[in-house]
Design a protein around this motif. Structure first.
Motif, PDB file in Angstrom:
ATOM      1  N   GLY A 490       2.311 -32.378  39.652  1.00 32.86           N
ATOM      2  CA  GLY A 490       2.145 -30.986  40.488  1.00 32.86           C
ATOM      3  C   GLY A 490       1.130 -30.511  40.105  1.00 32.86           C
ATOM      4  N   GLY A 491       0.283 -31.535  39.346  1.00 25.02           N
ATOM      5  CA  GLY A 491      -1.100 -30.375  38.247  1.00 25.02           C
ATOM      6  C   GLY A 491      -2.097 -30.152  39.156  1.00 25.02           C
ATOM      7  N   PRO A 492      -2.654 -29.791  39.126  1.00 22.28           N
ATOM      8  CA  PRO A 492      -4.179 -30.052  39.785  1.00 22.28           C
ATOM      9  C   PRO A 492      -4.494 -30.624  40.529  1.00 22.28           C
ATOM     10  N   VAL A 522       7.654 -33.193  39.198  1.00 25.11           N
ATOM     11  CA  VAL A 522       7.678 -32.702  37.900  1.00 25.11           C
ATOM     12  C   VAL A 522       8.090 -30.912  38.030  1.00 25.11           C
ATOM     13  N   PRO A 523       9.277 -30.023  37.938  1.00 23.22           N
ATOM     14  CA  PRO A 523       9.006 -29.150  37.749  1.00 23.22           C
ATOM     15  C   PRO A 523       8.591 -28.451  36.613  1.00 23.22           C
ATOM     16  N   THR A 567       4.188 -36.515  32.136  1.00 26.90           N
ATOM     17  CA  THR A 567       3.762 -36.495  33.331  1.00 26.90           C
ATOM     18  C   THR A 567       3.135 -35.036  33.392  1.00 26.90           C
ATOM     19  N   LEU A 568       2.223 -34.990  34.395  1.00 26.47           N
ATOM     20  CA  LEU A 568       1.408 -33.301  34.165  1.00 26.47           C
ATOM     21  C   LEU A 568       1.823 -32.680  35.988  1.00 26.47           C
ATOM     22  N   GLY A 569       2.712 -31.455  34.826  1.00 23.35           N
ATOM     23  CA  GLY A 569       3.957 -30.894  35.648  1.00 23.35           C
ATOM     24  C   GLY A 569       2.423 -29.398  36.553  1.00 23.35           C
ATOM     25  N   PRO A 570       3.143 -28.886  36.814  1.00 25.17           N
ATOM     26  CA  PRO A 570       2.469 -26.972  37.787  1.00 25.17           C
ATOM     27  C   PRO A 570       1.948 -26.739  36.464  1.00 25.17           C
ATOM     28  N   ASP A 571       2.210 -26.426  35.378  1.00 21.62           N
ATOM     29  CA  ASP A 571       2.487 -25.521  34.420  1.00 21.62           C
ATOM     30  C   ASP A 571       0.652 -26.060  33.714  1.00 21.62           C
ATOM     31  N   PHE A 572       0.495 -27.402  34.005  1.00 18.00           N
ATOM     32  CA  PHE A 572      -0.659 -27.839  33.302  1.00 18.00           C
ATOM     33  C   PHE A 572      -1.753 -26.726  33.732  1.00 18.00           C
ATOM     34  N   ARG A 573      -2.816 -26.953  32.745  1.00 18.00           N
ATOM     35  CA  ARG A 573      -4.008 -25.662  32.829  1.00 18.00           C
ATOM     36  C   ARG A 573      -4.909 -26.505  33.164  1.00 18.00           C
TER      37      ARG A 573
END
Length: 601
Positions: A490-492, A522-523, A567-573
């Protein structure tokens, strides 16, 4: 006495009654013998004479005779009875009433006035006064409630709102942090605002501040975003005046200030731009024009400022001597618009001026002098509702009140103004725009997103040391001994490969592999590991800036060369950008503490 006179005398006895006949207007003498004579006498000579006389005079039934007289000819007693009857003092008598009264005897006689309607007893004076007082209070309460409702409707009618077009979270909540985007537009509207630049422009995002208020409401951070920052503006679904939705195409490598006004973009597009730039979800936006500065500064009775030197700026129309001043109205607007007489004359120097002004304004807003003054509060309500344009989720005065109560809970000493770290645009020979200083900016964004205070860091560190041991406590493995598979959940786009390259080339984690996309999103970013891999997990958490909540330990030990799973999620910058935020601000990040007065230089 002759026979005639004797007969007349016999005819009139006390049982006879003079009664007013309503049909003729004459008084009639009703002669009733039935109840006063014996059967024997009724068959005698006198009875015969009466019967004959009744027939001759058109009288009533046997035993009753009627004589007619005009009102003036009636006996005085009858006239008085008729007069009382006309006034309604007592009911009219009809034949037979006298005999019923007489038959009852003296003990059964109806007392005088028994047939009249009784007058209500007078209320005591005290009760009457209390009654009037209660009525007056009730009227006052109704009037107050009505006035309050009418004023509520009046304030609501002042509010202008714009659709958020789904760019926000849907609304603030009391159980989490609040993020508000405050946008100052340079659109020239209203009296006295025509002398500030392009009068025909639809406006820009001239001044933009992201206000973050912590979940526990103890602290707040205000991030100023430079208007000349080069960034990407995404595609923006935008509600049109007719209610339809139009997608306004995005732009790459353009000035941030074009996210509002230009090409038909509304504040919802500015909100999308800031969210994509910072990774911080926004709850609401507020747009203020030039009038907001003038009216709000006047509503609080002026804003105190300090100048380290004289200012004479013909472009902003500001001319003030060095020292302390209290400014409002046109002077306040000129102060926040000036830049050519402070610092190096650029937009970053004007941001410092604006931060100082906003700090002073907020101190004045939260002062007892303002909060205890009904006049100032009313002026603030009028000025705020007229000068601000808000998103459609808070277009009601009660919703704005609830939001204001939440935003006002933090202490001013824990409010920090900071400017997004930038560098001069390296692509320009003549420096006119700026670009993000990526490492510093990402660190600052991470602190805000993870609700880390810029002013209470030391206290938070003390609390962390006093806490119970957690997943991050213990020995660390060497980077070369860390085995990890990296997945994108869910990361970039391309996040897994970029992270792998960073781990291998920059951090020495050579035993790492890119496993592509995760089976499901993943959230949030997570690191799964076995108990006998805890030292590796702690080392990778240090490198990646993972919080303890991101570490998920299994129950069985790993065998052989089994790797951990990241596992990289949406919060990964981005690779190397801590998810938790740094413990302190990077060096050289411009900031102003809101509880301290600073003189503009």
């Amino acid at each position: 006495m002759d026979a005639q006179n004797r007969g007349q005398a016999d005819e009139i006895d006390p049982a006879d009654q003079w009664v007013l006949n309503p049909q003729t207007g004459d008084y009639e003498l009703r002669l009733d013998r039935s109840g006063a004579q014996s059967p024997a006498s009724s068959s005698g000579t006198a009875g015969a004479r009466r019967t004959a006389r009744n027939a001759a005079e058109g009288g009533g039934p046997q035993g009753t005779a009627t004589r007619r007289r005009t009102p003036s000819q009636a006996p005085r007693g009858a006239r008085e009875r008729a007069s009382r009857q006309g006034r309604g003092d007592r009911p009219a008598e009809v034949p037979g009433q006298r005999s019923r009264r007489a038959a009852g005897g003296a003990g059964d006689r109806v007392p005088p006035g028994a047939g009249r309607r009784k007058r209500r007893p007078a209320k005591p004076r005290k009760k009457r006064v209390l009654g009037w007082l209660g009525a007056a209070l009730a009227l006052l309460m109704v009037a107050t409630a009505t006035a309050g409702y009418l004023y509520y409707r009046h304030l609501n009618s002042n509010i202008t709102s714009v659709a958020d077009d789904g760019a926000g979270t849907g609304g603030f909540s009391k159980d989490r942090a609040i993020n508000i985007l405050v946008i100052g537009t340079d659109k020239r509207t209203g009296d006295g605002n025509q002398g500030y630049g392009d009068n025909d422009s639809p406006g820009h995002a001239d001044t933009t501040v992201l206000l973050h208020v912590s979940k526990d409401r103890t602290n707040a951070t205000a991030l100023s975003i430079p208007r000349d920052l080069i960034t990407d503006i995404p595609d923006c679904p935008t509600t049109q005046e007719d209610g339809t939705t139009k997608v306004i195409p995005g732009e790459s490598n353009t000035r941030f200030n074009t996210s509002l006004g230009q090409s038909g973009r509304t504040a919802s597009c500015t909100m999308r731009t800031v969210t994509e730039m910072t990774g911080i979800p926004l709850d609401h936006f507020m747009v203020a024009d030039f009038n907001a500065v003038k009216t709000l500064s006047s509503a609080v009775g002026g804003v105190p400022i300090c100048l380290a030197k004289d200012i004479d700026d013909p472009k902003s129309h500001l001319k003030l001597a060095a020292g302390e001043h209290v400014i409002e109205g046109e002077d306040a607007l000129a102060f926040v618009r000036t830049r050519h007489s402070v610092g190096f004359g650029g937009d970053l120097d004007r941001i410092k001026i604006q931060q100082q002004f906003l700090s002073a304004l907020m101190r004045k807003l939260k002062s007892d002098d303002t909060l205890t003054s009904p006049t100032k509060l009313v002026r603030l309500a009028e000025a705020g509702t007229k000068a601000l344009t808000v998103d459609s989720k808070i277009d009601d005065i009660m919703k704005l009140r609830d939001l204001g109560l939440e935003l006002g809970k933090f202490d001013m000493k824990n409010l920090t103004f900071a400017t997004v770290p930038v560098l001069d645009n390296p692509a320009e020979t003549v420096k006119a725009t700026v670009v993000l200083d990526t490492s510093k900016a990402e660190a600052l964004f991470s602190m805000v997103k993870n609700d880390v205070s810029l002013t209470e860091v030391e206290q938070k560190q003390k609390e962390a040391k006093a806490a119970k041991p957690g997943p991050l406590d213990g020995a660390r493995a060497e980077a070369a001994d860390v085995r990890v598979d990296v997945l994108n959940g869910g990361g970039p786009t391309g996040a897994a490969q970029k992270t792998l390259e960073w781990l291998q080339n920059s951090e020495g984690v050579l035993k790492s592999t890119n496993k592509g996309n995760a089976p499901a999103k993943v959230p949030a970013t997570r690191l799964e590991y076995a108990p006998n891999q805890a030292d590796q997990a702690r080392k990778l958490a240090d490198l990646m800036g993972l919080p303890a909540s991101a570490l998920v330990q299994g129950t069985a030990d790993a065998e052989g060369l089994q790797a951990m799973t990241l596992t990289l999620g949406p919060d990964f910058r981005g690779a190397g950008v801590p998810l938790t935020g740094p413990a302190k601000l990077p060096e050289d990040v411009s900031q102003v503490q809101a509880d301290k007065a600073v003189c503009a230089e």
